[in-house]
Design an enzyme around this catalytic site. Structure first.
Site, mmCIF file in Angstrom:
data_model
loop_
_atom_site.group_PDB
_atom_site.id
_atom_site.type_symbol
_atom_site.label_atom_id
_atom_site.label_comp_id
_atom_site.label_asym_id
_atom_site.label_seq_id
_atom_site.Cartn_x
_atom_site.Cartn_y
_atom_site.Cartn_z
ATOM 1 N N ARG A 1 -51.747 -5.895 -18.773
ATOM 2 C CA ARG A 1 -51.674 -5.635 -17.340
ATOM 3 C C ARG A 1 -53.037 -5.105 -16.921
ATOM 4 N NH1 ARG A 1 -48.680 -0.506 -16.001
ATOM 5 N NH2 ARG A 1 -50.779 0.154 -15.426
ATOM 6 N N HIS B 1 -49.758 -0.581 -12.256
ATOM 7 C CA HIS B 1 -48.352 -0.967 -12.356
ATOM 8 C C HIS B 1 -47.892 -1.592 -11.037
ATOM 9 C CE1 HIS B 1 -44.102 -0.955 -13.094
ATOM 10 N NE2 HIS B 1 -43.903 -0.168 -12.058
ATOM 11 N N TYR C 1 -54.244 7.308 -16.958
ATOM 12 C CA TYR C 1 -53.738 7.117 -18.324
ATOM 13 C C TYR C 1 -54.395 5.982 -19.099
ATOM 14 C CZ TYR C 1 -50.893 3.706 -15.729
ATOM 15 O OH TYR C 1 -50.485 2.674 -14.927
HETATM 16 C C1 LIG Z 1 -33.400 1.374 -15.239
HETATM 17 C C2 LIG Z 1 -34.744 1.613 -14.708
HETATM 18 N N1 LIG Z 1 -35.418 2.701 -15.090
HETATM 19 C C3 LIG Z 1 -36.650 2.982 -14.613
HETATM 20 C C4 LIG Z 1 -37.254 2.138 -13.731
HETATM 21 C C5 LIG Z 1 -38.642 2.484 -13.152
HETATM 22 N N2 LIG Z 1 -39.627 1.530 -13.628
HETATM 23 C C6 LIG Z 1 -39.980 0.478 -12.890
HETATM 24 S S1 LIG Z 1 -41.040 -0.508 -13.710
HETATM 25 C C7 LIG Z 1 -41.042 0.482 -15.059
HETATM 26 C C8 LIG Z 1 -41.851 0.088 -16.257
HETATM 27 C C9 LIG Z 1 -41.440 -1.246 -16.788
HETATM 28 O O1 LIG Z 1 -42.238 -1.608 -17.872
HETATM 29 P P1 LIG Z 1 -42.117 -3.038 -18.543
HETATM 30 O O2 LIG Z 1 -40.705 -3.321 -18.890
HETATM 31 O O3 LIG Z 1 -43.098 -3.086 -19.666
HETATM 32 O O4 LIG Z 1 -42.542 -4.077 -17.404
HETATM 33 P P2 LIG Z 1 -43.928 -4.178 -16.644
HETATM 34 O O5 LIG Z 1 -43.873 -3.262 -15.477
HETATM 35 O O6 LIG Z 1 -44.994 -3.817 -17.602
HETATM 36 O O7 LIG Z 1 -44.021 -5.598 -16.197
HETATM 37 C C10 LIG Z 1 -40.233 1.583 -14.855
HETATM 38 C C11 LIG Z 1 -40.041 2.682 -15.815
HETATM 39 C C12 LIG Z 1 -36.514 0.995 -13.347
HETATM 40 N N3 LIG Z 1 -37.002 0.109 -12.476
HETATM 41 N N4 LIG Z 1 -35.289 0.748 -13.851
#
Ligand SMILES: Cc1ncc(C[n+]2csc(CCOP(=O)(O)OP(=O)(O)O)c2C)c(N)n1
Ligand SMILES: Cc1ncc(C[n+]2csc(CCOP(=O)(O)OP(=O)(O)O)c2C)c(N)n1
Ligand SMILES: [Mg+2]
Ligand SMILES: [Mg+2]
Lengths: 348, 334, 334, 348
Positions: free
Chosen positions: A245, A249, A258
């Site tokens: 990425r 985010h 970070y």
């Molecule tokens: C159940 C839940 N917990 C927390 C979140 C908050 N949240 C949104 S994106 C994210 C990180 C997701 O990481 P990843 O699965 O690696 O996907 P990426 O964002 O890197 O595409 C979090 C913790 C959420 N959307 N759903």
């Protein structure tokens, strides 16, 4: 493919993409450039206050385009919020990409029009939906497949693991496509998993592939092998596309808190588009004219995208009550009628 | 045409009819196949319709519901069995954040005709997590319909109606009444699922109950009648939406309302019924609506459940309260 | 002694004090470490107390809560952050079947002093699952305490009290008020967490609100005053238990009750408040209690949230209703 | 050890149990016999209407005794409902084993008295509790370990998989002890997992051992190796003890609906107690006198167990309100007081 765009021989995967023509390669290149352009434009729109939020996919173009372009229209995608390039490849209209982020609707498009569900925000939930859909395909005796897109962070969720249990148990044609972009917001992938993520699936009885997610051709090959297995009754496959990425985010995030600039730079050098362009240039396919044409296309898409976004209409107040139920509901109908009378009284 | 069946078997026959009538109906759950479910509600169905339509699933409730969502996307009508009330919580996210919202989220494009069968309630001397009444969590969730039944005929008709409904339906089965027998006519067309039923007419007090407590409410009406109090008993049937039309009409007549349910009181469905009836019938009320419910404690061990559960006497005590007669709170000081 | 802080920073300083005062306090959550949480509430805490006490966890809410249960068994006081309201459902089973019940289940042997921090509510233009008000699911769950705050001082004091409490506490943080600033005195000893606060005194109508809507309620009181209506505003603070003593006293004086919350109406906390107040203050009531709440729909997309959320005008309309003045329902026919 | 009680050499595991003395072996034998006797007695009590329900452990004695006896008193067990032999080994009083099943209490014992939590009925939930407890041990710098007991069916639950994620990520001293008794009520293990269950953990970064759960010595050795790793900072271990549920799921179950008598017979031949007895006899340790003494002990335990069960007092009505909260709660206190007045009025 090396980061310099030199192809490395692979006896398993090479045959799977042997038929890709130069025109197809150039088309894929255009996809990469266009989706990046859409992504940049969306970020700009957010900065200008036209979108509430945007989750950039910068750096993940090859993983998304390379996989999504292998699907048929009768396949079905269940994705997370970041898969805007996948949505583009599925044929989602430009303005439909941003309805959700502009806040005018909870879903940008009709899932059945494009074979792609409304993206899931609850991390991991969609992997079970893909599994259920694939179970339906199996019951129907068709050779369509379901693809679940999710991130590295998602692999920690119970739902994703249950999806693997169900998919393996029922041997359904689902592909678990994990983009390991190294981050779950601020958390490095090492916090979620101490072993490569692709190592998880075999223990569930699901074959897995770890692929360089910044290598378009490798992603294509891996996806094709999984699709082949799924269509021919071989059950689920797990693909870990290792990528990065490169942006925040979301537009609300501040990655400087970070991330390590040195690591960022390392990955910048592995940019999937630059790499693919180097490869195409090595083959002599990517001429200056072609580059210019693609850039023009991208600009045009961006222009139409922006116009589409700005042209989105705000929903009518009373639509807040629509589609909660598919059948009439006395309680809600009364509430709607009362609010209508309220709006009338206060002159809205 | 009609046949005497237990409530459990009436649901089973409703499931059979749904499977016969619509090829898109599939049953999912733990132990629903060979075993026929721990209460034998699905007894014989796998044998008859095959393991493809009556599927034992891995032991994971979120998995069951999430898979059902995907099947619904593909045009199926999944009927999910949650083995006991207390095991629905692992599936909570899939139910409230996915099943309940997908039709809204997709602007009406995707329907979620998923039925979630939940044997619920106490009174069977079970261990922890096997006697819960979690309906209020779901009635508070927009996008879901919630129903329950108290007679074999309703059990049969309503499960079929729930499955045929294009919205997701939580179908709560009063497990301690599974063995109640009654006539079931498969062709009978009764009240629509959303409508409440006036089971006994009366003029002094409206007593609203549902599921397992309807039988208790009938006992209350009989006992009160001997005491000169005329009770109108309403079997709610649909918990979301509630058929307030029927309840209001009754309260306008009686001026008094008692609501009974097994679920805990604080924030239970009784609160909504009392609040809405008060809003709509304020000038008709002779007394504040009274609630008789489980106490606000976790469901207790079996030897204490008789104290937790609303019974004839506790409901009669509430009837006395709304009638302004002497009752247990008469002398009570906070 | 006192310092001007935003509500978010006031919680942060409360967490800091808790970490300082009690070595058994540990913070768990997603992105609470280096990032300091997506709202920066835990900003600087990991740096100060180490990654051992302020722990980033894998991305799994059931995992966070289940781990907290184990830590509580070992004598710790875990403070869990749920990143947004809508992400609490995957942890629902661990919260309602484990955290809430373990003290009861173990006959009082095991305490669960777990604090669950939940940024909640709408009004920030967010996408789906980021604006929910799920408090009623937890207030209906025996064994849990549920609180919320509306001022920086309360935010600071109450988070410390929640952490120090030997019961599990859901601590709902009104995220759209995170940037509200106010004086915070770390040594200030105010109302106990369970007590409601009369924020504005009045004589015509009691207006009960909590969390994000307290500020709106104050606007309502000001606007109504201009219109000649005297409103008593109560900030509930504790949602379970509710400090009915304070509410009752007010209603006995005013004879009229309006309850406002963002959560959906059907089975929301407003129903319990209306029902209980009606039970206890029936003879004092001049009008049926009115509720002003979110509609019974899933939280809508951002461009519609102004319609979903109770605002000044909708609450004033309800005030008119209980005052018997002309209001939006005057001419309305069902 | 073969089903005939002949020991098979194993260079890894043999040293781990080399120190076990003949007396210890005989003590373990007594444990096996006693816990089976308790189990049989409980089933009888249920049949006689003295217990509401009972989940027999018949066939799983070696897995439970063999593992539980390796723990120290400062270790902590988080189990499911079937681990009554584990509870016995932890020192739970006889009548405390049945309070829950008789319905007089929600918990049989004080967890801190015996280092064992109240068994979890929600499948898999306790695995996370064990992980959290182990995290606490690590924070405290002690070398105590936490053990989670659960079944084969439980491995499908999200919680169990999340527990592995957390345990691996935090590298905590927890042992995941899965008794694969081939059944989750009526569902064969093949429905939950297409690969041996022990294969799941390595993908999470957790070493695993698959052990013959009907071989007491093998279970001991496997458990000791996991404990050793946990105490010395090596993190979690997953043990799959392959065993068989020889009885019904619970006394409410009718296994004839789904089991194959031939398979039942096969496993009866692998009975863990008979096998251990054959082994002890081969060594000449198990004399007729010893057998008789053990039988007498078991009878005595059964007698005291029954008496304890029948002697359990019913709880007082108002205790239904106790221990919901650790601190006073105005709402509930009022409810209790009102119910007290109700009971008074109606003369209870
Ligand atoms: C159940 C839940 N917990 C927390 C979140 C908050 N949240 C949104 S994106 C994210 C990180 C997701 O990481 P990843 O699965 O690696 O996907 P990426 O964002 O890197 O595409 C979090 C913790 C959420 N959307 N759903
Ligand atoms: C969350 C949840 N779902 C369903 C059940 C009902 N149930 C009780 S035991 C059981 C089977 C458990 O199988 P396994 O984990 O193999 O343990 P075993 O009974 O074989 O010891 C089921 C489905 C439950 N207790 N909890
Ligand atoms: Mg990621
Ligand atoms: Mg088992």
């Amino acid at each position: 493919m090396t980061p310099q765009g030199v192809r490395v021989r692979d006896d398993t995967f090479d045959p799977l993409i042997a038929d890709v023509s130069p025109e197809q390669l150039l088309q894929l290149h255009e996809d990469l450039v266009v989706v990046r352009r859409i992504d940049t434009e969306a970020t700009a729109l957010q900065r200008q206050g036209e979108l509430g939020l945007w989750p950039p996919l910068l750096g993940q173009e090859a993983a998304q385009v390379g996989s999504a372009r292998q699907l048929r229209s009768d396949d079905f995608v269940f994705s997370s919020y970041r898969e805007n390039a996948v949505a583009y490849c599925r044929g989602v209209q430009l303005e439909d990409l941003v309805r959700v982020w502009r806040g005018t609707a909870s879903s940008g498009w009709n899932p059945f029009d494009v074979g792609m569900a409304t993206p899931a925000v609850i991390i991991g939930a969609q992997t079970l939906h893909a599994t259920g859909y694939a179970l339906g395909c199996k019951k129907d005796g068709v050779d369509s497949v379901a693809v679940a897109y999710f991130g590295d962070g998602a692999t920690s969720q119970g739902d994703v693991n249950e999806a693997m249990v169900f998919a393996a148990s029922f041997q359904v044609p689902v592909i678990f496509f994990c983009q390991n972009n190294q981050w779950a917001i601020s958390e490095p992938v090492g916090l979620q998993a101490r072993r490569p993520i692709a190592d998880r699936a075999p223990g569930f009885g699901i074959p897995s592939i770890r692929v360089d997610g910044n290598d378009l051709l490798a992603v294509m090959a891996a996806t094709r092998s999984a699709i082949e297995r799924a269509r021919t009754g071989g059950g689920p496959t797990f693909i870990e596309a290792v990528t990065y990425r490169m942006g925040p985010h979301t537009t609300s995030d501040d990655p400087s808190r970070y991330t390590d600039p040195a690591v960022q730079a390392e990955w910048a050098a592995k940019d999937p588009i630059l790499r693919f362009e180097a490869y195409l240039e090595g083959l002599g396919f990517l001429t200056e004219e072609r580059r210019a044409a693609v850039a023009a296309t991208a600009d045009d898409v961006a222009r139409r995208f922006r116009a589409g976004c700005l042209g989105l209409e705000n929903p009518e107040p009373l639509t807040v009550f629509d589609h909660v139920y598919a059948t009439p509901n006395s309680w809600l109908d009364r509430q709607k009628s009362q609010y209508a009378s309220y709006l009338e009284m206060y002159g809205e | 045409m009609s046949e005497k069946l237990t409530l459990a078997k009436a649901i089973g026959s409703g499931l059979r009819r749904a499977l016969e009538d619509d090829p898109s109906v599939v049953l999912l759950g733990e132990d629903i196949g060979k075993l026929g479910g721990v209460f034998r509600v699905t007894d014989g169905l796998q044998q008859r319709f095959g393991a493809d339509r009556v599927m034992d699933t891995p032991l994971a409730e979120a998995g069951i519901l999430g898979t059902a969502v995907g099947l619904a996307f593909r045009g199926y009508r999944p009927v999910c069995e949650i083995q006991f009330d207390g095991f629905i919580y692992p599936a909570f996210d899939q139910i409230v954040a996915q099943v309940a919202k997908l039709h809204y989220r997709t602007g009406g494009a995707v329907r979620m005709p998923i039925t979630i069968r939940v044997p619920y309630g106490g009174g069977i001397g079970a261990v922890e997590h096997h006697s819960e009444s979690p309906e209020a969590y779901f009635t508070h969730t927009s996008g879901l319909r919630v129903v329950t039944c108290s007679t074999p005929q309703d059990a049969h008709s309503m499960i079929r109606e729930a499955i045929a409904c294009d919205d997701p339906v939580l179908f709560f089965e009063p497990k301690r009444r599974y063995w109640t027998a009654g006539e079931v006519d498969e062709e009978f067309v009764g009240l629509p699922m959303e409508r409440a039923r006036v089971v006994v007419e009366g003029s002094d007090v409206t007593l609203v109950a549902y599921g397992p407590l309807v039988a208790t409410a009938l006992d209350v009406a009989a006992a009160a009648a001997e005491d000169g109090v005329s009770i109108e008993v309403i079997d709610l049937r649909s918990l979301s939406p509630v058929d307030f039309g029927t309840v209001e009409e009754s309260v306008r007549k009686t001026g008094r309302l008692v609501v009974a349910h097994e679920a805990q009181q604080f924030g239970g469905l009784g609160a909504e019924i009392a609040a809405t009836v008060t809003e709509r019938c304020f000038v008709y009320l002779e007394a504040a609506p009274a609630r008789v419910t489980g106490f606000d404690v976790p469901y207790p061990p079996a030897k204490l459940e008789e104290h937790f559960l609303p019974d004839l006497d506790r409901i009669l005590d509430a009837v006395d309260r709304v009638m302004g007669r002497e009752n247990s709170l008469t002398g009570w000081r906070a």
